[in-house]
Scaffold this active site. Sequence first.
Site, PDB file in Angstrom:
ATOM      1  N   THR A 140       0.657  -1.067   0.042  1.00 41.41           N
ATOM      2  CA  THR A 140      -0.121  -0.098   0.157  1.00 41.41           C
ATOM      3  C   THR A 140       0.842   1.346  -0.038  1.00 41.41           C
ATOM      4  OG1 THR A 140      -0.205  -0.422   2.243  1.00 41.41           O
ATOM      5  CG2 THR A 140      -2.216  -1.037   0.924  1.00 41.41           C
ATOM      6  N   HIS A 442      35.413   4.253 -26.577  1.00 39.92           N
ATOM      7  CA  HIS A 442      35.733   5.406 -26.694  1.00 39.92           C
ATOM      8  C   HIS A 442      35.194   6.340 -27.729  1.00 39.92           C
ATOM      9  CE1 HIS A 442      38.436   8.914 -26.244  1.00 39.92           C
ATOM     10  NE2 HIS A 442      38.630   8.860 -27.616  1.00 39.92           N
TER      11      HIS A 442
HETATM   12  P1  FAD Z   1       2.917   3.007  -4.048  1.00 43.96           P
HETATM   13  O1  FAD Z   1       3.519   3.217  -5.532  1.00 43.96           O
HETATM   14  O2  FAD Z   1       2.722   3.983  -3.036  1.00 43.96           O
HETATM   15  O3  FAD Z   1       1.561   2.301  -4.411  1.00 43.96           O
HETATM   16  C1  FAD Z   1       0.723   1.973  -3.373  1.00 43.96           C
HETATM   17  C2  FAD Z   1      -0.755   1.797  -3.926  1.00 43.96           C
HETATM   18  O4  FAD Z   1      -1.679   1.427  -2.958  1.00 43.96           O
HETATM   19  C3  FAD Z   1      -1.332   3.177  -4.237  1.00 43.96           C
HETATM   20  O5  FAD Z   1      -1.601   2.994  -5.698  1.00 43.96           O
HETATM   21  C4  FAD Z   1      -2.613   3.401  -3.300  1.00 43.96           C
HETATM   22  O6  FAD Z   1      -3.740   4.031  -3.778  1.00 43.96           O
HETATM   23  C5  FAD Z   1      -2.910   1.656  -2.839  1.00 43.96           C
HETATM   24  N1  FAD Z   1      -3.513   1.565  -1.961  1.00 43.96           N
HETATM   25  C6  FAD Z   1      -3.204   1.850  -0.730  1.00 43.96           C
HETATM   26  N2  FAD Z   1      -3.955   1.446   0.249  1.00 43.96           N
HETATM   27  C7  FAD Z   1      -4.975   0.629  -0.484  1.00 43.96           C
HETATM   28  C8  FAD Z   1      -6.142   0.054  -0.251  1.00 43.96           C
HETATM   29  N3  FAD Z   1      -6.486  -0.224   1.237  1.00 43.96           N
HETATM   30  N4  FAD Z   1      -6.993  -0.824  -1.196  1.00 43.96           N
HETATM   31  C9  FAD Z   1      -6.524  -0.201  -2.401  1.00 43.96           C
HETATM   32  N5  FAD Z   1      -5.264   0.085  -2.658  1.00 43.96           N
HETATM   33  C10 FAD Z   1      -4.677   0.864  -1.779  1.00 43.96           C
HETATM   34  N6  FAD Z   1      11.302   6.258  -6.760  1.00 43.96           N
HETATM   35  C11 FAD Z   1      12.248   5.756  -7.410  1.00 43.96           C
HETATM   36  O7  FAD Z   1      12.794   4.923  -7.410  1.00 43.96           O
HETATM   37  N7  FAD Z   1      12.807   6.746  -8.500  1.00 43.96           N
HETATM   38  C12 FAD Z   1      12.096   8.056  -8.563  1.00 43.96           C
HETATM   39  O8  FAD Z   1      12.581   8.806  -9.576  1.00 43.96           O
HETATM   40  C13 FAD Z   1      11.239   8.401  -7.619  1.00 43.96           C
HETATM   41  N8  FAD Z   1      10.555   9.312  -7.814  1.00 43.96           N
HETATM   42  C14 FAD Z   1       9.507  10.034  -6.966  1.00 43.96           C
HETATM   43  C15 FAD Z   1       8.849  11.240  -7.111  1.00 43.96           C
HETATM   44  C16 FAD Z   1       8.079  11.619  -6.204  1.00 43.96           C
HETATM   45  C17 FAD Z   1       7.509  12.919  -6.256  1.00 43.96           C
HETATM   46  C18 FAD Z   1       7.452  10.666  -4.973  1.00 43.96           C
HETATM   47  C19 FAD Z   1       6.472  11.365  -4.155  1.00 43.96           C
HETATM   48  C20 FAD Z   1       7.997   9.450  -5.195  1.00 43.96           C
HETATM   49  C21 FAD Z   1       9.144   8.888  -5.754  1.00 43.96           C
HETATM   50  N9  FAD Z   1       9.687   7.832  -5.861  1.00 43.96           N
HETATM   51  C22 FAD Z   1      10.745   7.370  -6.920  1.00 43.96           C
HETATM   52  C23 FAD Z   1       9.214   6.730  -4.800  1.00 43.96           C
HETATM   53  C24 FAD Z   1       8.680   5.627  -5.393  1.00 43.96           C
HETATM   54  O9  FAD Z   1       7.402   6.507  -6.050  1.00 43.96           O
HETATM   55  C25 FAD Z   1       7.865   4.591  -4.669  1.00 43.96           C
HETATM   56  O10 FAD Z   1       8.940   4.205  -3.755  1.00 43.96           O
HETATM   57  C26 FAD Z   1       6.932   3.772  -5.000  1.00 43.96           C
HETATM   58  O11 FAD Z   1       6.066   4.149  -5.649  1.00 43.96           O
HETATM   59  C27 FAD Z   1       6.704   2.362  -3.977  1.00 43.96           C
HETATM   60  O12 FAD Z   1       6.075   1.607  -4.753  1.00 43.96           O
HETATM   61  P2  FAD Z   1       4.995   0.623  -3.668  1.00 43.96           P
HETATM   62  O13 FAD Z   1       4.329  -0.381  -4.870  1.00 43.96           O
HETATM   63  O14 FAD Z   1       5.562   0.398  -2.512  1.00 43.96           O
HETATM   64  O15 FAD Z   1       3.874   1.720  -3.151  1.00 43.96           O
END
Ligand code: FAD
Length: 463
Positions: A140, A442
């Site tokens: 999440t 290179h």
């Molecule tokens: P997330 O991508 O946060 O996805 C979680 C999903 O779960 C969301 O869509 C949410 O809606 C859903 N969710 C939550 N609770 C529920 C629920 N109860 N039921 C159903 N759905 C739910 N990382 C990089 O490696 N490179 C980058 O260039 C980079 N740039 C970034 C720029 C910004 C502005 C930000 C904010 C972050 C950036 N990051 C970057 C970090 C990266 O976005 C996160 O590390 C990554 O998205 C984490 O992935 P995740 O799958 O753990 O969670």
Amino acid sequence: MAENFDVIVIGSGPGGYVCAIRAAQLGFKVACVEKRATLGGTCLNIGCIPSKALLQSSETYHQTVHGLKDHGINVGEVKFDLARMQARKGEVVSANTKGIEFLFKKNKVTWLKGAAKFTSSTEIDVAGKAYTAKHFVIATGSDSVPLKGVEVDEKRIVTSTGALELDKVPGRLVVIGGGVIGLELGSVWRRLGAEVTVVEFLDRITPGLDGEISKVFQQTLTKQGFTFKLGYKVTGAKTSDKGVTLSIEPAKGGAAETLEADVVLLAIGRYAYTAGLNLAAAGVETDERGRVKTGAHYETNVPGIYAIGDVIVGPMLAHKAEEEGVALAERLAGQAGHVNYGAIPGVVYTWPEVASVGATEEELKAQGIQYVVGKFPFMANGRARAMGETEGFVKVLAEKGTDKLLGAHIIGPDAGTLIAELTTALEFGASAEDVARVCHAHPTLSEAVKEAALAADGRALHI
Ligand code: FAD
Ligand code: NAI
């Protein structure tokens, strides 16, 4: 009757969607729950992808205005169209999120639309329907850390989400937090003309990076027009029609000051997001920072429930989440999925870029590990000169005595791409000499990597 799946992944960010696809490839019947209207999580919708789209557009503009003359290219008046830039960003995001929808269909992953909520340790509710699964994966993600006294309205006081949506370049942008988000999004708006001031609590920016790289990074950004107020804390914010007045004071004590801003970007970190999941009903434990507690193979304290990505311990990076998604799916299939946390690269997509992998000098000193440093400046690299991109250097750290590569840090053109070679070397347990003996084409920027590896043994050729 509850509908049953082998694997239900909650969240479709890079951790969740990759885990779902890999599990489906391995023969599981898979569903992925997502409450957002589009797939892809923070990364695709409001993180990595839209920020890189705006970084690219603003850099192209900046380069056109400031970088072409030196190449003998004269252009007339150059203007940017922010509405078009924002629309393009939207198109890039949409192409990516639709791409995940296509991949789900291709791999027969069912998208359950809505918010998942545990009703017990073996069942979830999504939009009023019950679902069971042999394995649940919590993915999440995370959300922006709030700051007391600085109320976000996503218009005047914004998080990264609002900072990606501005329809006007702010005259004065104050960024709270000198970390990755503040410096990347600060760069976007600086290049488009904003005066950018960064207020950072510590006495340095980018605290996780190698200290020497951080220092040079700050100097580079200062040359680009950033102003830094290091060692300051924000104590309050007052919003009016005209803008925001921020109250700040030195972190170690001293007279209070005020800063005027048109827009304030709050970027002081992100926290694990589990709101609405009803973890209590499942009995899943979290740690003192609200992260889901997991063991070595992403298992929580409840059998059959796992967690990956930003919601657990570790760097909050998309590729870290993805690797965990793959490793977990493979474990569930009885394979030996594994993530090497010592070789996860990090990149800051400013220009020049900053990239690192493995240990920093500070970490090696703290661990009492003896090391040698090999450094090579882009100023001495033929391709960098031809490009007119001579700022920065490559730095490799190798163990004294064994020459084993321990870390690598780059500030310079395309650092994010160059770090891949050193990540591979680190993953394979290479020595600095191994990298130095590889033939590099290179003239390429990658020759600076080879030269830094040679320099670790005092035998760089071109400096
Ligand atoms: P997330 O991508 O946060 O996805 C979680 C999903 O779960 C969301 O869509 C949410 O809606 C859903 N969710 C939550 N609770 C529920 C629920 N109860 N039921 C159903 N759905 C739910 N990382 C990089 O490696 N490179 C980058 O260039 C980079 N740039 C970034 C720029 C910004 C502005 C930000 C904010 C972050 C950036 N990051 C970057 C970090 C990266 O976005 C996160 O590390 C990554 O998205 C984490 O992935 P995740 O799958 O753990 O969670
Ligand atoms: P960050 O952890 O990178 O930086 C936050 C900064 O704010 C730190 O320097 C910290 O010392 C400072 N800070 C904390 N409290 C403060 C306060 N009260 N006042 C002033 N300064 C304060 O967090 P950021 O920039 O919000 O990014 C969150 C995460 O998102 C990153 O850690 C990273 O994992 C991810 N991300 C990754 C990107 C990439 O890989 N290129 C791009 C953007 C985000």
